[in-house]
Motif scaffolding. Sequence first.
Motif, PDB file in Angstrom:
ATOM      1  N   LEU A 100       0.822  -1.346  -0.048  1.00  0.00           N
ATOM      2  CA  LEU A 100      -0.037  -0.071  -0.192  1.00  0.00           C
ATOM      3  C   LEU A 100       0.819   1.086  -0.006  1.00  0.00           C
ATOM      4  CD1 LEU A 100      -2.921  -0.870   2.406  1.00  0.00           C
ATOM      5  CD2 LEU A 100      -3.042  -0.785   0.025  1.00  0.00           C
ATOM      6  N   LEU A 101       2.025   1.205   0.761  1.00  0.00           N
ATOM      7  CA  LEU A 101       2.944   2.359   0.516  1.00  0.00           C
ATOM      8  C   LEU A 101       3.529   2.594  -0.550  1.00  0.00           C
ATOM      9  CD1 LEU A 101       4.840   2.243   3.884  1.00  0.00           C
ATOM     10  CD2 LEU A 101       3.101   4.126   3.375  1.00  0.00           C
ATOM     11  N   VAL A 102       4.047   1.700  -1.318  1.00  0.00           N
ATOM     12  CA  VAL A 102       4.900   1.784  -2.535  1.00  0.00           C
ATOM     13  C   VAL A 102       3.736   2.290  -3.479  1.00  0.00           C
ATOM     14  CG1 VAL A 102       5.895   0.583  -4.268  1.00  0.00           C
ATOM     15  CG2 VAL A 102       6.430   0.260  -2.020  1.00  0.00           C
ATOM     16  N   ILE A 103       2.428   1.605  -3.635  1.00  0.00           N
ATOM     17  CA  ILE A 103       1.645   2.252  -4.434  1.00  0.00           C
ATOM     18  C   ILE A 103       0.759   3.455  -4.405  1.00  0.00           C
ATOM     19  CG2 ILE A 103       1.461   0.118  -5.942  1.00  0.00           C
ATOM     20  CD1 ILE A 103      -1.444  -0.284  -4.314  1.00  0.00           C
ATOM     21  N   GLY A 104       0.928   3.610  -3.116  1.00  0.00           N
ATOM     22  CA  GLY A 104       0.295   5.059  -2.566  1.00  0.00           C
ATOM     23  C   GLY A 104      -1.268   5.045  -2.516  1.00  0.00           C
ATOM     24  N   LEU A 105      -1.576   3.943  -1.864  1.00  0.00           N
ATOM     25  CA  LEU A 105      -3.079   3.587  -1.571  1.00  0.00           C
ATOM     26  C   LEU A 105      -3.448   3.564  -0.151  1.00  0.00           C
ATOM     27  CD1 LEU A 105      -6.123   3.270  -2.786  1.00  0.00           C
ATOM     28  CD2 LEU A 105      -5.428   0.839  -2.988  1.00  0.00           C
ATOM     29  N   ALA A 106      -4.247   4.226   0.269  1.00  0.00           N
ATOM     30  CA  ALA A 106      -4.423   4.384   1.736  1.00  0.00           C
ATOM     31  C   ALA A 106      -3.038   4.680   2.591  1.00  0.00           C
ATOM     32  CB  ALA A 106      -5.300   3.126   2.339  1.00  0.00           C
ATOM     33  N   THR A 107      -2.337   5.509   1.921  1.00  0.00           N
ATOM     34  CA  THR A 107      -0.945   5.736   2.337  1.00  0.00           C
ATOM     35  C   THR A 107      -0.811   6.257   3.907  1.00  0.00           C
ATOM     36  OG1 THR A 107      -0.535   6.367  -0.083  1.00  0.00           O
ATOM     37  CG2 THR A 107       1.362   6.643   1.484  1.00  0.00           C
ATOM     38  N   ARG A 108      -1.520   7.061   4.126  1.00  0.00           N
ATOM     39  CA  ARG A 108      -1.279   7.510   5.437  1.00  0.00           C
ATOM     40  C   ARG A 108      -1.789   6.551   6.694  1.00  0.00           C
ATOM     41  NH1 ARG A 108      -3.410  13.974   4.672  1.00  0.00           N
ATOM     42  NH2 ARG A 108      -1.135  14.574   4.602  1.00  0.00           N
ATOM     43  N   TYR A 109      -2.882   5.630   6.333  1.00  0.00           N
ATOM     44  CA  TYR A 109      -2.906   4.757   7.213  1.00  0.00           C
ATOM     45  C   TYR A 109      -2.109   3.307   7.132  1.00  0.00           C
ATOM     46  CZ  TYR A 109      -7.463   7.273   7.268  1.00  0.00           C
ATOM     47  OH  TYR A 109      -8.288   8.274   7.265  1.00  0.00           O
ATOM     48  N   ALA A 110      -1.497   3.310   6.020  1.00  0.00           N
ATOM     49  CA  ALA A 110      -0.512   2.128   5.877  1.00  0.00           C
ATOM     50  C   ALA A 110       0.746   2.727   6.693  1.00  0.00           C
ATOM     51  CB  ALA A 110      -0.243   1.771   4.529  1.00  0.00           C
ATOM     52  N   ALA A 111       1.132   3.687   6.439  1.00  0.00           N
ATOM     53  CA  ALA A 111       2.353   4.423   7.359  1.00  0.00           C
ATOM     54  C   ALA A 111       1.987   4.448   8.863  1.00  0.00           C
ATOM     55  CB  ALA A 111       2.547   5.892   6.842  1.00  0.00           C
ATOM     56  N   LEU A 112       0.768   4.911   9.454  1.00  0.00           N
ATOM     57  CA  LEU A 112       0.702   4.879  10.477  1.00  0.00           C
ATOM     58  C   LEU A 112       0.454   3.360  11.085  1.00  0.00           C
ATOM     59  CD1 LEU A 112      -0.596   6.538  13.350  1.00  0.00           C
ATOM     60  CD2 LEU A 112      -2.668   6.169  12.337  1.00  0.00           C
ATOM     61  N   SER A 113       0.059   2.275  10.512  1.00  0.00           N
ATOM     62  CA  SER A 113       0.072   1.055  10.921  1.00  0.00           C
ATOM     63  C   SER A 113       1.534   0.352  11.058  1.00  0.00           C
ATOM     64  CB  SER A 113      -0.525   0.265   9.832  1.00  0.00           C
ATOM     65  OG  SER A 113      -2.066   0.659   9.770  1.00  0.00           O
ATOM     66  N   LEU A 114       2.601   0.808  10.006  1.00  0.00           N
ATOM     67  CA  LEU A 114       3.871   0.519  10.363  1.00  0.00           C
ATOM     68  C   LEU A 114       4.590   1.308  11.348  1.00  0.00           C
ATOM     69  CD1 LEU A 114       4.692  -0.389   6.544  1.00  0.00           C
ATOM     70  CD2 LEU A 114       4.294  -1.995   8.515  1.00  0.00           C
ATOM     71  N   LEU A 115       4.221   2.495  11.697  1.00  0.00           N
ATOM     72  CA  LEU A 115       4.369   3.341  12.643  1.00  0.00           C
ATOM     73  C   LEU A 115       4.172   2.667  14.059  1.00  0.00           C
ATOM     74  CD1 LEU A 115       6.115   5.720  13.776  1.00  0.00           C
ATOM     75  CD2 LEU A 115       3.843   7.060  13.709  1.00  0.00           C
ATOM     76  N   ILE A 116       3.003   2.224  14.082  1.00  0.00           N
ATOM     77  CA  ILE A 116       2.628   1.416  15.240  1.00  0.00           C
ATOM     78  C   ILE A 116       3.487   0.166  15.559  1.00  0.00           C
ATOM     79  CG2 ILE A 116       0.627   0.307  16.500  1.00  0.00           C
ATOM     80  CD1 ILE A 116      -0.890   2.537  15.055  1.00  0.00           C
ATOM     81  N   MET A 117       3.524  -0.669  14.392  1.00  0.00           N
ATOM     82  CA  MET A 117       4.272  -1.675  14.459  1.00  0.00           C
ATOM     83  C   MET A 117       5.661  -1.497  14.953  1.00  0.00           C
ATOM     84  SD  MET A 117       4.215  -4.501  11.533  1.00  0.00           S
ATOM     85  CE  MET A 117       5.024  -6.112  11.656  1.00  0.00           C
TER      86      MET A 117
END
Length: 164
Positions: A100-117
């Motif tokens: 999701l991050l690489v293709i830029g889809l729901a990007t902020r949520y994907a980044a937030l999820s990986l930040l929590i991880m």
Amino acid sequence: MNAVETPAAQSARPPLVQRLAAWIESGNGIMAKTPHELIALAARIFPAAVFWLSGRTKVDGFSLKDSTFFLFEHEYALPIIDPALAAYLATMAEHVFPVLLVIGLATRYAALSLLIMTAVIQIFVYPGAWVTHGLWAVAFLYVVARGPGMLSLDALIARRYRKT
């Protein structure tokens, strides 16, 4: 020129200091023009690659390796959550969110999820690796705060469905 400096005070500086100040100011101006799209793309791709590659080490085809369960039970040993459930959830997250991050889809949520991880990894698994985790966190925070940039599906969707 500083707002409180007069031309006389500026000319009183040694010529080398004046040239150095002008060089720094010029360089700062050039670097300030770095496009957000370029920074956002790098902040999405590079940490995504780390998580993707980590996820790939945990699977064999479409199933988790025995070593993955061993890691989650003995080395990672997260509190509260069952090790097998943690293994499945983390492996799925390491495959879905980087894409999701690489293709830029729901990007902020994907980044937030990986930040929590990343925070979970830092706090409970490898607390000594704060430098590495800090670099990942900065990239994710940048994407959460500023968005994915124009080189993303999020931007394409926004342009397509923007109310005019």
